[in-house]
Scaffold this motif. Structure first.
Motif, short mmCIF file in Angstrom:
data_model
loop_
_atom_site.label_atom_id
_atom_site.label_comp_id
_atom_site.label_asym_id
_atom_site.label_seq_id
_atom_site.Cartn_x
_atom_site.Cartn_y
_atom_site.Cartn_z
N VAL A 47 -18.80 -37.49 17.98
CA VAL A 47 -19.96 -36.58 17.98
C VAL A 47 -19.93 -35.70 16.73
N ILE A 48 -18.76 -35.22 16.34
CA ILE A 48 -18.65 -34.41 15.12
C ILE A 48 -19.11 -35.23 13.91
N GLN A 49 -18.66 -36.48 13.83
CA GLN A 49 -19.07 -37.33 12.71
C GLN A 49 -20.57 -37.63 12.76
N ALA A 50 -21.11 -37.85 13.96
CA ALA A 50 -22.55 -38.11 14.08
C ALA A 50 -23.36 -36.91 13.59
N ARG A 51 -22.97 -35.72 14.01
CA ARG A 51 -23.67 -34.51 13.55
C ARG A 51 -23.57 -34.35 12.05
N SER A 52 -22.39 -34.58 11.52
CA SER A 52 -22.18 -34.45 10.08
C SER A 52 -23.05 -35.45 9.31
N ILE A 108 -25.17 -40.55 21.11
CA ILE A 108 -25.52 -40.98 22.46
C ILE A 108 -24.55 -42.06 22.93
N ASP A 109 -24.19 -43.00 22.04
CA ASP A 109 -23.21 -44.02 22.39
C ASP A 109 -21.90 -43.37 22.82
N ALA A 110 -21.46 -42.38 22.05
CA ALA A 110 -20.19 -41.71 22.34
C ALA A 110 -20.23 -41.02 23.69
N LEU A 111 -21.27 -40.23 23.93
CA LEU A 111 -21.37 -39.52 25.21
C LEU A 111 -21.51 -40.49 26.38
N ALA A 112 -22.21 -41.58 26.16
CA ALA A 112 -22.38 -42.58 27.22
C ALA A 112 -21.04 -43.20 27.60
N HIS A 113 -20.12 -43.26 26.64
CA HIS A 113 -18.78 -43.80 26.93
C HIS A 113 -18.11 -42.96 28.02
N LEU A 114 -18.19 -41.63 27.90
CA LEU A 114 -17.59 -40.77 28.92
C LEU A 114 -18.34 -40.88 30.25
N ASP A 115 -19.66 -40.93 30.18
CA ASP A 115 -20.45 -41.12 31.42
C ASP A 115 -20.02 -42.39 32.15
N ARG A 116 -19.87 -43.47 31.37
CA ARG A 116 -19.52 -44.77 31.96
C ARG A 116 -18.15 -44.72 32.64
N LEU A 117 -17.25 -43.91 32.08
CA LEU A 117 -15.91 -43.78 32.66
C LEU A 117 -15.84 -42.70 33.73
N GLN A 129 -18.96 -28.98 28.34
CA GLN A 129 -20.28 -28.45 28.00
C GLN A 129 -20.47 -28.31 26.49
N ALA A 130 -19.45 -27.84 25.78
CA ALA A 130 -19.57 -27.68 24.32
C ALA A 130 -19.82 -29.03 23.66
N LEU A 131 -19.18 -30.07 24.14
CA LEU A 131 -19.36 -31.40 23.59
C LEU A 131 -20.76 -31.93 23.93
N ARG A 132 -21.19 -31.73 25.16
CA ARG A 132 -22.54 -32.15 25.56
C ARG A 132 -23.59 -31.44 24.70
N ALA A 145 -23.19 -30.15 21.69
CA ALA A 145 -23.12 -30.67 20.32
C ALA A 145 -23.84 -32.01 20.22
N GLY A 146 -23.66 -32.86 21.20
CA GLY A 146 -24.34 -34.16 21.20
C GLY A 146 -25.84 -34.03 21.31
N GLN A 147 -26.31 -33.04 22.05
CA GLN A 147 -27.75 -32.86 22.23
C GLN A 147 -28.44 -32.38 20.96
N THR A 148 -27.68 -31.87 20.00
CA THR A 148 -28.28 -31.45 18.72
C THR A 148 -28.50 -32.65 17.78
N CYS A 149 -27.96 -33.80 18.15
CA CYS A 149 -28.12 -35.02 17.35
C CYS A 149 -29.42 -35.71 17.78
N ILE A 150 -30.45 -35.54 16.97
CA ILE A 150 -31.78 -36.05 17.31
C ILE A 150 -32.08 -37.29 16.47
N TYR A 151 -32.49 -38.35 17.15
CA TYR A 151 -32.80 -39.62 16.50
C TYR A 151 -34.22 -40.04 16.86
#
Length: 184
Positions: A63-68, A87-96, A102-105, A107-113
């Motif tokens: 997620v840090i790399q995606a934001r960067s 989204i791929d990264a966060l989905a990995h945790l959801d799948r598991l 919350q901080a990670l979620r 951060a991921g939500q600021t990545c807009i595609y």
């Protein structure tokens, strides 16, 4: 249609990186998948930030790399093609079934595609296992199926890539987006 930050996602070893390379040769900006670099670095340094060892640490780095990457390309007005996304990264945790901090979620939500996301389907003829991709094909298919749920649940529309040559796939993507077959 937003055609600026386009994600290519889908099955591991489904031809995403090869397609990204084709788009780069046509003059488009591209961003490599963060996951492979994170895995490579972890294997070289002995870190446990591997998706199969410490998924939370792996996803944090992804997620840090995606934001960067998004920030680095923010000034560019034209399209940028991304091999996977936050989204791929966060989905990995959801799948598991791992609770996403919350901080990670956030951060991921600021990545807009862009809303359309191109999905590389499972393709046994392309599939290769290696040290950086040890999961068997069946696990890759399960990951793909999960991503086909994760993206629409976050408001994205899936466009499935054809099982065709790399140039034909690139043409398909660019035509789907109403873009020229070469960057100007």
């Amino acid at each position: 249609m937003d055609r600026r930050r386009i994600v290519i996602s889908g099955c591991s070893s489904g031809g995403k990186s090869t397609l990204l390379a084709e788009l780069a040769t046509r003059g488009f900006r591209t961003v490599e998948e963060p996951g492979r670099n994170i895995v490579r670095e972890a294997l070289e340094t002995g870190s446990d930030a591997l998706p199969w060892k410490n998924p939370v640490a792996f996803v944090e780095k992804a997620v840090i790399q995606a934001r960067s990457s998004l920030e680095a390309h923010a000034p560019h007005d034209g399209p940028v093609f991304f091999d996977r996304s936050a989204i791929d990264a966060l989905a990995h945790l959801d799948r598991l079934s791992i609770q996403i901090p919350q901080a990670l979620r956030s951060a991921g939500q600021t990545c807009i595609y862009a809303r359309p996301v191109f999905m590389a389907p499972p393709w046994p003829d392309l599939y290769e296992q290696d040290e950086e991709r040890p999961l068997p094909f069946e696990d890759a298919v399960r990951e793909y199926n999960w991503l086909c749920l994760a993206y629409p649940s976050r408001g994205h529309r899936l466009i499935h890539l054809p099982k065709a040559s790399t140039p034909a796939r690139a043409d398909f993507m660019l035509r789907s987006l109403g873009l020229p077959l070469r960057a100007s």
